[in-house]
Design an enzyme around this catalytic site. Sequence first.
Site, short mmCIF file in Angstrom:
data_model
loop_
_atom_site.label_atom_id
_atom_site.label_comp_id
_atom_site.label_asym_id
_atom_site.label_seq_id
_atom_site.Cartn_x
_atom_site.Cartn_y
_atom_site.Cartn_z
N THR A 119 8.83 3.49 0.27
CA THR A 119 8.66 2.16 -0.30
C THR A 119 9.08 1.10 0.73
O THR A 119 9.97 1.32 1.54
CB THR A 119 9.50 1.99 -1.60
N GLY A 138 0.80 -1.22 0.00
CA GLY A 138 0.00 0.00 0.00
C GLY A 138 0.83 1.27 0.00
O GLY A 138 2.02 1.25 0.34
N ASN A 139 0.23 2.36 -0.42
CA ASN A 139 0.89 3.67 -0.37
C ASN A 139 -0.16 4.76 -0.36
O ASN A 139 -1.25 4.59 -0.92
CB ASN A 139 1.90 3.88 -1.52
N HIS A 189 -3.73 3.87 -2.07
CA HIS A 189 -3.67 2.58 -2.77
C HIS A 189 -3.48 1.47 -1.72
O HIS A 189 -2.58 1.57 -0.87
CB HIS A 189 -2.51 2.56 -3.77
N SER A 227 7.29 2.99 -4.68
CA SER A 227 7.55 2.59 -6.07
C SER A 227 6.39 3.00 -6.99
O SER A 227 6.52 2.96 -8.20
CB SER A 227 7.75 1.07 -6.14
N GLU A 228 5.25 3.39 -6.38
CA GLU A 228 4.10 3.84 -7.18
C GLU A 228 4.04 5.36 -7.28
O GLU A 228 2.99 5.91 -7.65
CB GLU A 228 2.79 3.33 -6.56
P1 13P Z 1 5.59 0.58 -2.12
O1 13P Z 1 6.03 -0.03 -0.79
O2 13P Z 1 6.75 0.80 -3.04
O3 13P Z 1 4.77 1.81 -1.88
O4 13P Z 1 4.67 -0.49 -2.85
C1 13P Z 1 3.64 -1.13 -2.17
C2 13P Z 1 2.56 -1.63 -3.06
O5 13P Z 1 1.51 -2.01 -2.57
C3 13P Z 1 2.76 -1.67 -4.52
O6 13P Z 1 1.56 -1.99 -5.16
#
Ligand code: 13P
Length: 230
Positions: free
Chosen positions: A46, A30-31, A96, A76-77
């Site tokens: 991340t 999640g982010n 997300h 990463s998003e």
């Molecule tokens: P990150 O930890 O890079 O934010 O990614 C988590 C994630 O749920 C990617 O879909």
Amino acid sequence: MKQNITSLIKDILEACKRTYDRGYVASNDGNISARIDSKSVLITPTGMSKGFLKASDLIIVDMDGKLIKGSKKPSSETFMHLQIYKSRPDVNSVCHSHPPYATGFAVAGIPLNKMVLPEVIIALGTVPLVKYGTTGTDELYGSIAEYIKDFDAFLLANHGALTVGNSVINAYHKMETLEHAAKIQFIAKQLGQVKTLNKKQTDQLINLRQKFGVRLDLGLKKTKLSNGGK
Ligand code: 13P
């Protein structure tokens, strides 16, 4: 307009904790981000659990994703979050996560395009199923781009869910609404059937949006309603 960073940090940490505590994510998934002003965004790092984040873990990036402040690497998003802010000036936060019922629909390939529950019709309209894109790559936003102007909640095929809002709590609440709707629809299906509201009932609910400050056309375009507009 520049938002108060201290209150954005507080809201992001609270939304992250609720996301984790409610089981919308496992592990480090999640982010969540928030727009600070026209040039910068606050975002989660991340690879860190959303249940244990501290203010010092959050990162500020510019609209190209370059680091402005923070000691960790941004999500990463980040590209997906930034593209959403660029296409939707009314959006001030993006959430997300992978809530199990909503993600179950996303994995089964079933959009939430039935007019079933009043609160969901008012707050979200329908929720499209966005085609699969590899996580952490530009491909993911590519699939969302087609829907971003018309919807505030999305099912990401074989991945999870995404919501946007005018504040962190507003975007997070849409994630709760989406997951709750998916859970109820799943239960109704087990019990026998998902009964939909008819066109007149749906229109009455859409008219109520004015009272709650919700866009009249939100979540109603491009999705073929499965009640056939009855
Ligand atoms: P990150 O930890 O890079 O934010 O990614 C988590 C994630 O749920 C990617 O879909």
